[in-house]
Scaffold this motif. Sequence first.
Motif, mmCIF file in Angstrom:
data_model
loop_
_atom_site.group_PDB
_atom_site.id
_atom_site.type_symbol
_atom_site.label_atom_id
_atom_site.label_comp_id
_atom_site.label_asym_id
_atom_site.label_seq_id
_atom_site.Cartn_x
_atom_site.Cartn_y
_atom_site.Cartn_z
ATOM 1 N N ALA A 14 0.793 -1.143 -0.013
ATOM 2 C CA ALA A 14 0.296 0.228 -0.113
ATOM 3 C C ALA A 14 0.837 1.391 -0.103
ATOM 4 O O ALA A 14 0.363 2.257 -0.646
ATOM 5 N N ILE A 15 1.865 1.146 0.577
ATOM 6 C CA ILE A 15 2.942 2.392 0.777
ATOM 7 C C ILE A 15 3.328 2.613 -0.610
ATOM 8 O O ILE A 15 3.443 3.661 -1.236
ATOM 9 N N SER A 16 3.739 1.448 -1.239
ATOM 10 C CA SER A 16 4.300 1.385 -2.569
ATOM 11 C C SER A 16 3.282 2.185 -3.596
ATOM 12 O O SER A 16 3.639 2.956 -4.338
ATOM 13 N N PHE A 17 1.992 1.948 -3.494
ATOM 14 C CA PHE A 17 0.826 2.390 -4.370
ATOM 15 C C PHE A 17 0.789 3.627 -4.100
ATOM 16 O O PHE A 17 0.677 4.665 -5.177
ATOM 17 N N GLU A 18 0.997 4.219 -2.975
ATOM 18 C CA GLU A 18 0.604 5.648 -2.471
ATOM 19 C C GLU A 18 1.938 6.512 -3.254
ATOM 20 O O GLU A 18 1.827 7.561 -3.704
ATOM 21 N N MET A 19 3.239 5.833 -2.939
ATOM 22 C CA MET A 19 4.406 6.554 -3.551
ATOM 23 C C MET A 19 4.098 6.653 -4.928
ATOM 24 O O MET A 19 4.629 7.944 -5.627
ATOM 25 N N LYS A 20 3.595 5.871 -5.899
ATOM 26 C CA LYS A 20 3.550 5.827 -7.219
ATOM 27 C C LYS A 20 2.173 6.449 -7.620
ATOM 28 O O LYS A 20 1.894 6.364 -8.687
ATOM 29 N N ARG A 21 1.533 7.131 -6.633
ATOM 30 C CA ARG A 21 0.148 7.826 -6.923
ATOM 31 C C ARG A 21 -0.743 6.996 -7.633
ATOM 32 O O ARG A 21 -1.333 7.397 -8.539
ATOM 33 N N ARG A 22 -0.668 5.623 -7.284
ATOM 34 C CA ARG A 22 -1.699 4.689 -7.990
ATOM 35 C C ARG A 22 -3.039 4.559 -7.039
ATOM 36 O O ARG A 22 -3.290 3.511 -6.204
ATOM 37 N N ASN A 23 -3.786 5.715 -6.726
ATOM 38 C CA ASN A 23 -4.612 5.501 -5.746
ATOM 39 C C ASN A 23 -5.985 4.833 -6.027
ATOM 40 O O ASN A 23 -6.745 4.654 -5.047
ATOM 41 N N ASN A 24 -6.075 4.371 -7.095
ATOM 42 C CA ASN A 24 -7.103 3.728 -7.300
ATOM 43 C C ASN A 24 -6.872 2.047 -6.929
ATOM 44 O O ASN A 24 -7.931 1.131 -7.030
ATOM 45 N N LYS A 25 -5.861 1.613 -6.665
ATOM 46 C CA LYS A 25 -5.528 0.144 -6.374
ATOM 47 C C LYS A 25 -5.766 0.052 -4.627
ATOM 48 O O LYS A 25 -5.621 1.180 -3.953
ATOM 49 N N VAL A 26 -6.147 -0.992 -4.419
ATOM 50 C CA VAL A 26 -6.500 -1.365 -3.028
ATOM 51 C C VAL A 26 -5.857 -2.825 -2.704
ATOM 52 O O VAL A 26 -5.737 -3.546 -3.636
ATOM 53 N N VAL A 27 -5.209 -2.913 -1.542
ATOM 54 C CA VAL A 27 -4.806 -4.037 -1.066
ATOM 55 C C VAL A 27 -5.599 -4.865 -0.235
ATOM 56 O O VAL A 27 -6.045 -4.127 0.661
ATOM 57 N N VAL A 28 -5.620 -6.013 -0.418
ATOM 58 C CA VAL A 28 -6.597 -6.989 0.290
ATOM 59 C C VAL A 28 -5.641 -8.095 0.895
ATOM 60 O O VAL A 28 -4.881 -8.633 0.135
ATOM 61 N N THR A 29 -5.917 -7.973 2.352
ATOM 62 C CA THR A 29 -4.921 -9.128 3.023
ATOM 63 C C THR A 29 -5.569 -10.073 3.840
ATOM 64 O O THR A 29 -6.511 -9.577 4.420
ATOM 65 N N GLY A 30 -5.294 -11.393 3.805
ATOM 66 C CA GLY A 30 -6.201 -12.207 4.596
ATOM 67 C C GLY A 30 -5.306 -12.825 5.547
ATOM 68 O O GLY A 30 -4.067 -13.146 5.156
ATOM 69 N N PHE A 31 -5.709 -13.414 6.901
ATOM 70 C CA PHE A 31 -4.891 -14.078 7.842
ATOM 71 C C PHE A 31 -5.848 -14.469 8.929
ATOM 72 O O PHE A 31 -7.052 -14.128 8.827
ATOM 73 N N GLY A 32 -5.464 -15.502 9.649
ATOM 74 C CA GLY A 32 -6.216 -16.088 10.625
ATOM 75 C C GLY A 32 -6.127 -14.998 12.014
ATOM 76 O O GLY A 32 -5.251 -14.402 12.153
ATOM 77 N N GLU A 33 -6.930 -15.293 12.913
ATOM 78 C CA GLU A 33 -7.334 -14.361 14.128
ATOM 79 C C GLU A 33 -6.112 -14.543 15.054
ATOM 80 O O GLU A 33 -5.590 -13.464 15.712
ATOM 81 N N ALA A 34 -5.265 -15.629 15.123
ATOM 82 C CA ALA A 34 -3.927 -15.742 15.853
ATOM 83 C C ALA A 34 -2.978 -14.704 15.448
ATOM 84 O O ALA A 34 -1.936 -14.321 16.171
ATOM 85 N N ALA A 35 -3.125 -14.204 14.077
ATOM 86 C CA ALA A 35 -2.026 -13.058 13.473
ATOM 87 C C ALA A 35 -2.181 -12.086 14.460
ATOM 88 O O ALA A 35 -1.272 -11.269 14.436
ATOM 89 N N THR A 36 -3.450 -11.780 14.934
ATOM 90 C CA THR A 36 -3.536 -10.472 15.853
ATOM 91 C C THR A 36 -2.979 -10.751 17.116
ATOM 92 O O THR A 36 -2.845 -9.764 17.968
ATOM 93 N N ASP A 37 -2.314 -11.850 17.555
ATOM 94 C CA ASP A 37 -1.690 -11.915 18.642
ATOM 95 C C ASP A 37 -0.201 -11.349 18.653
ATOM 96 O O ASP A 37 0.555 -11.278 19.562
ATOM 97 N N GLN A 38 0.189 -10.920 17.273
ATOM 98 C CA GLN A 38 1.485 -10.369 17.192
ATOM 99 C C GLN A 38 1.531 -8.953 17.145
ATOM 100 O O GLN A 38 0.544 -8.166 16.501
ATOM 101 N N GLY A 39 2.531 -8.349 17.460
ATOM 102 C CA GLY A 39 2.616 -6.701 17.682
ATOM 103 C C GLY A 39 2.565 -6.454 16.196
ATOM 104 O O GLY A 39 2.262 -5.036 16.051
ATOM 105 N N ILE A 40 3.352 -6.883 15.183
ATOM 106 C CA ILE A 40 3.574 -6.358 13.865
ATOM 107 C C ILE A 40 2.126 -6.151 13.190
ATOM 108 O O ILE A 40 1.905 -5.056 12.358
ATOM 109 N N PHE A 41 1.175 -6.930 13.600
ATOM 110 C CA PHE A 41 -0.179 -6.697 12.907
ATOM 111 C C PHE A 41 -0.721 -5.503 13.424
ATOM 112 O O PHE A 41 -0.921 -4.636 12.623
#
Length: 174
Positions: A14-41
């Motif tokens: 998403a940062i890359s899209f914004e830097m290249k001014r491609r504002n019509n693009k959207v990132v969709v990411t999927g993960f299990g709920e245990a990923a939210t146990d991690q600080g990086i999330f």
Amino acid sequence: AILAGAASIALGTAISFEMKRRNNKVVVTGFGEAATDQGIFWESLNYASLKKLPIIYVCENNNYSTFSPQSKRLSGGGIAERTKAFGVNSKSIFGNDVCLVHTELQNAILNARKNKGPFLLEAFTYRYNGHVGPLSDELVGYRNEKEISFWKKNCPVLLLEKTLIKKKYLNKND
């Protein structure tokens, strides 16, 4: 399959899209709920909110991380509720309703394209097989038969089939 790795990869995209001014693009990411146990999330979610990045986070919440139910790993409110502390809009839905998931994702993507920032969709679903390996883990005893039966009766494929028959897109012979 690094736990919560999808959130940080989505952030970078998403940062890359914004830097290249491609504002019509959207990132969709999927993960299990245990990923939210991690600080990086949460760090990724916070930065995405701060910069109003076009990311749709799809949390497939099946309630378990290996043999640990979410209630023994997470205190307080649910995942969708917690994202609001970061200024992120979110919604919890029954994830086995394929049509509902499609509608919610469609709305979230449209809003992301309008620069409304990230969105988290928490989709409650289930896994029948064991978390590790190809065999069932029912003998471990951490899930009861009533719970398993409920989710088998609400299989997303069967629910979609019923909807398609009811709307006459299919018939029983199809």
